[in-house]
Structures are given as C-alpha cells and as structure tokens.
Design a protein around this motif. Structure first.
Motif, mmCIF file in Angstrom:
data_model
loop_
_atom_site.group_PDB
_atom_site.id
_atom_site.type_symbol
_atom_site.label_atom_id
_atom_site.label_comp_id
_atom_site.label_asym_id
_atom_site.label_seq_id
_atom_site.Cartn_x
_atom_site.Cartn_y
_atom_site.Cartn_z
ATOM 1 N N SER A 11 0.833 -1.205 0.000
ATOM 2 C CA SER A 11 0.000 0.000 0.000
ATOM 3 C C SER A 11 0.866 1.252 0.000
ATOM 4 O O SER A 11 2.046 1.236 0.375
ATOM 5 C CB SER A 11 -0.896 0.006 1.242
ATOM 6 O OG SER A 11 -0.125 0.249 2.413
ATOM 7 N N ASP A 12 0.267 2.372 -0.417
ATOM 8 C CA ASP A 12 0.977 3.653 -0.405
ATOM 9 C C ASP A 12 1.453 3.989 1.004
ATOM 10 O O ASP A 12 2.581 4.461 1.206
ATOM 11 C CB ASP A 12 0.059 4.770 -0.911
ATOM 12 C CG ASP A 12 -0.268 4.640 -2.385
ATOM 13 O OD1 ASP A 12 0.436 3.889 -3.096
ATOM 14 O OD2 ASP A 12 -1.233 5.299 -2.827
ATOM 15 N N GLY A 45 0.662 -2.776 -5.894
ATOM 16 C CA GLY A 45 0.142 -3.488 -4.745
ATOM 17 C C GLY A 45 0.950 -4.701 -4.356
ATOM 18 O O GLY A 45 2.030 -4.971 -4.918
#
Length: 294
Positions: free
Chosen positions: A138-139, A161
C-alpha cells in the motif's frame, strides 16, 4: 531511531543491516548459520536467541531468506505471533509473486503491515548502500518503509500493490540472466575470432551492446577490475541464485502463458550451470561452461 529486527544475515542481509546500524537505528539480528552470527557480532549487531525474540520489541521486521517457503514458514511458525500488533514487515527475499501475496495476507490477517521489497545490486550494492528496491504494497506502508529503504538503497520504486515488487524483480532478473549469457557467448566468439578481451570491451562498452552484464559484471578478467572474473568468479551473485530466480521467472511464464523463449532457455542454461561448477561461483562464470562446449 527505529527498532528493527533483521532476520537473514548472509552475504546480502549483513551489509544491509550494518548500514542501518551506521545510520543510527537499533538493529537486532537473527540467523541460523553460526558464521553469519559471528560476522554480525563483529559489526556490532546483537543476536537474539530466536526469531521470535528478535521481533518481539521491533517496530520493523526485515527478512532476507533463501526462498519463499522459508518466509512463509517463519511467518506462520513464530514471527507473526511474536511481533507487536501493527509491526511493519519488509520482505526483501526474492520469492515468487504468489508467495509474496501469501506472506502479505498472513501478515495482515495477524494484525500487521507488510510490503515485498526485493533488491537488485548484489553484494557490492548492499555494502555501498546503493541497492535498488522494488516495492509492492500500500501507499501508506511504502511511505512508512521508505526512510529505511533509503538507508540501504539509492533507487526506491513503488511498483504497485502486494506482490508487484516481486513481479518487477523476476522480470529484471530474467533480463539480467539472458544478457549475461549473451555477453559471455560474445566474448567466447571474440576469443575464437582472435579478438583480445580489452579491445572487445572497449568497443562494446561504448556501442549498442553496452549493458550492466558487460560494464559491471564483465565475465573475463581485466577490463573491469571489480568484476567477479578478477577473483576467480567468487560471488557476487551465485549461479545457484540466478538459477533459482530464473526458476521463479519460468513459473511466472507458465502461469501467465507468456511466449518467453529466451527466458525458458536461460533458465535451462543456468539450471545446468548450478548443478555443476556454478553452484558456488558468480553467475558471470557461465562463460566457463560456454567455453567448454565444442
């Protein structure tokens, strides 16, 4: 300062951990190999009695293991249960994409965070802190890991992802394996045509055949003094590891139905090399196998 557990202190893991120590982080290590443990202690890394002990108080856990089965087993057997809730697991081994996604799911289901962050750059890059990291996750987790990755590497790329860091790595190493074979074959051909190594290097390194396999990992002694060829092909990146990585590429090729004939052939060549003289030699030593062919 971040409290880090670093598990897997081999040729790559130890210099990566040492750079984290130099940057002021608190690093506790663990490895099953006694020689790796002693080497870690010499650079000031305290060693835990078990993997579970290493991760118990850590904010971040970094793993650098030989294969995906080791990662998944370690996660399931002790690491996830022993870690504090919300621990960030950075998985830097080179493993299959589906194994990386399994590890991610296990970590998240246990209440933790996880990214896959395999590396490129070899032992030299690990020692110099100039590795490239290919990151899947995830970011938010990528940004949390970035300051630590930047201590160990120069090029940090968020590929998408979960599992997509490993996807980038398997594609990169397929290119590398193919190009190392091509460079080795070209040097053998040049030898048989009477062209000296230095002349060959001087032309190709400034021409359209220029590539990392030539200018950094040149498979003949002389032109690149730091290449493994100048130390009797001591790795570096061992032929057995290239065979393993190309096996992961082959697995991905078959799963996706990709027409990748060069990738398949490179996997066959390196598998044979690893089964013979190449197991403990640098993968650029494939040139010795090529020379031995009629």
């Amino acid at each position: 300062m971040t409290r880090i557990a670093f598990l897997g202190l081999g040729h790559m893991g130890l210099p990566m951990a040492a750079n984290l120590v130099k940057a002021g982080h608190e690093v506790h290590g663990y490895d099953l190999v006694p020689a790796a443990v002693e080497a870690a202690r010499t650079v000031g890394i305290p060693i835990a009695d078990s993997g579970a002990d290493a991760v118990a108080d850590a904010e971040v856990v970094i793993t650098m293991f030989p294969a995906g089965r080791h990662v998944i087993a370690a996660y399931q057997d002790e690491l996830l249960a022993a870690a504090r809730p919300g621990t960030l697991f950075i998985e830097s081994s080179t493993i299959a994409v589906d194994e990386a996604r399994t590890a991610h799911r296990l970590a998240v289901d246990a209440g933790h965070r996880n990214i896959d962050a395999p590396v490129s750059g070899g032992v030299v890059g690990a020692e110099a802190g100039t590795l490239a990291f290919m990151v899947g996750g995830s970011d938010e987790d990528f940004e949390a890991a970035r300051p630590l990755l930047e201590v160990m590497g120069r090029r940090i790329v968020h590929c998408g992802g979960p599992g997509l860091g490993q996807a980038a790595k398997v594609c990169n190493n397929m290119i590398l394996g193919i190009s190392q074979i091509a460079v080795a074959e070209a040097f053998v051909l040049a030898e048989r045509l009477g062209l000296e190594h230095q002349a060959m290097y001087d032309v190709v390194s400034q021409a359209s055949g220029q590539c990392w396999a030539l200018t950094t990992n040149c498979p003949v002694p002389g032109p690149v003094p730091t290449s493994p060829a100048n130390r009797d092909y001591q790795p570096g990146f061992a032929g057995a590891l290239m065979a393993k990585d190309l096996g992961l590429a082959l697995q991905a090729i078959e799963q996706t139905g990709t027409d990748a004939r060069m990738g398949r052939l490179a996997q066959q060549i390196y598998a044979a090399f690893a089964d013979g003289e190449g197991a403990g030699r640098d993968f650029s030593g494939i040139i010795t196998s090529i020379r031995s062919l009629p």
